[in-house]
Design an enzyme around this catalytic site. Structure first.
Site, PDB file in Angstrom:
ATOM      1  N   LYS A  52       1.282  -1.222   0.047  1.00  0.00           N
ATOM      2  CA  LYS A  52       0.134   0.007  -0.386  1.00  0.00           C
ATOM      3  C   LYS A  52       1.077   1.238  -0.298  1.00  0.00           C
ATOM      4  O   LYS A  52       0.786   2.197  -0.730  1.00  0.00           O
ATOM      5  CB  LYS A  52      -0.835   0.305   1.123  1.00  0.00           C
ATOM      6  N   GLN A  96      -5.136  -2.178   9.128  1.00  0.00           N
ATOM      7  CA  GLN A  96      -5.274  -3.504   8.949  1.00  0.00           C
ATOM      8  C   GLN A  96      -5.338  -4.656   9.967  1.00  0.00           C
ATOM      9  O   GLN A  96      -5.051  -4.253  10.723  1.00  0.00           O
ATOM     10  CB  GLN A  96      -3.389  -3.816   8.079  1.00  0.00           C
ATOM     11  N   ASP A 119     -12.231   2.516   3.841  1.00  0.00           N
ATOM     12  CA  ASP A 119     -11.853   0.698   2.601  1.00  0.00           C
ATOM     13  C   ASP A 119     -13.233   0.170   2.566  1.00  0.00           C
ATOM     14  O   ASP A 119     -13.444  -0.569   2.138  1.00  0.00           O
ATOM     15  CB  ASP A 119     -11.174  -0.663   4.013  1.00  0.00           C
TER      16      ASP A 119
END
Ligand code: GUN
Length: 281
Positions: A52, A96, A119
């Protein structure tokens, strides 16, 4: 002959398009910044977070990466999320997953400002998707829609079968296919006649988390097959939820593993960061 849907190429196209948009934003003095939080040092998570960071650098997005020790308390993590929520310089926040067992994942995801939830996991964004309002969409299913569209595969009017009902992939996938006017069936571990239902699909999305589970018996001749799984086999090779070798010849198009759905997730994360900035300008 079947078409191999090249996720590497399509994700690169998307990142290149975004790079241009970010450059144009920079010329107007506007910066885009993503904050990524990793708790602990799960090796897979470390690879994802590193990827990322690299994608941000490529597209021109600023990244703030917080690598916190495994012992970080829920309270400390919530405090950091709160601080990033309030920080006007931060456009997107990603925690995460998975988190260590002593931290309540739901609580943390709920704490992220829905406006920064790149997300698309916050219930506000999940709800917006389900009622057709704008909002962040979970990156992997959003990437699958891009794979289909950019490969010239029509969704409207098609029988779409989603294998798997996770909050991250299966459920949002179903909502997105519905939004594209597909006819959608969601199957899961308790589904009866799984094979028969899967065999009805014009577009079959496999997101069940079982290596090579979908064999040729699950696939109608000429179907499009999207493989969300990624597993490492005993011989160290990667495989998906689909047994590519037996399934591919029955399809009209199929995603490989690796190089299919995988690279799309990060490209769509970048998309979510940039499009949000463009939307509010
Ligand atoms: N862990 C595995 N995939 C994902 C993802 O898409 N987002 C987050 N936050 N964690 C993950």
């Amino acid at each position: 002959m079947y078409q191999i849907i090249d996720g590497k190429k399509i994700s690169q196209e998307i990142k290149d398009e975004l790079r241009e948009k970010v450059e144009a934003l920079k010329a107007r003095g506007v910066k885009v910044t993503l904050a990524v939080i990793q708790v602990g040092d799960d090796p897979a998570s470390s690879v994802y977070v590193g990827n990322k960071e690299k994608a941000c650098a490529y597209v021109g997005i600023g990244s703030l990466v917080y690598r916190l020790p495994r012992e970080t308390t829920q309270e400390e993590l919530l405090q950091l999320v709160g601080q990033l929520n309030r920080d006007d310089q931060v456009d997107g926040i990603l925690v995460q997953l998975p988190l260590p067992g002593h931290i309540d994942e739901d609580k943390v995801l709920l704490a992220i400002d829905p406006q920064k939830d790149v997300d698309g996991f916050h219930p506000v964004n999940v709800g917006n998707l389900s009622i057709g309002r704008p909002g962040f969409v979970s990156c992997t299913p959003a990437g699958i829609i891009q794979l289909l569209k950019r490969s010239g595969i029509q969704i409207e009017g098609k029988e779409c079968v989603v294998l798997g009902r996770s909050n991250i992939v299966g459920k949002p996938m179903a909502m997105l296919l519905l939004r594209e006017n597909g006819t959608v069936t969601v199957c899961h571990s308790r589904t009866k006649n799984l094979k028969e239902i899967a065999r009805r699909a014009d577009i079959l999305v496999a997101a069940i988390g079982k290596p090579c589970f979908v064999d040729a018996d699950y696939v109608k001749e000429g179907a499009v097959v999207i493989d969300v799984g990624i597993h490492r086999k005993a011989d160290n090779k990667l495989c998906g939820d689909v047994d590519f070798k037996s399934v591919a010849p029955r399809t009209s198009a199929i995603t490989p593993v690796p190089g299919g759905v995988g690279p799309m997730t990060i490209a769509m994360l970048m998309y979510n960061c940039v499009e949000k900035k463009l939307a509010i300008l």
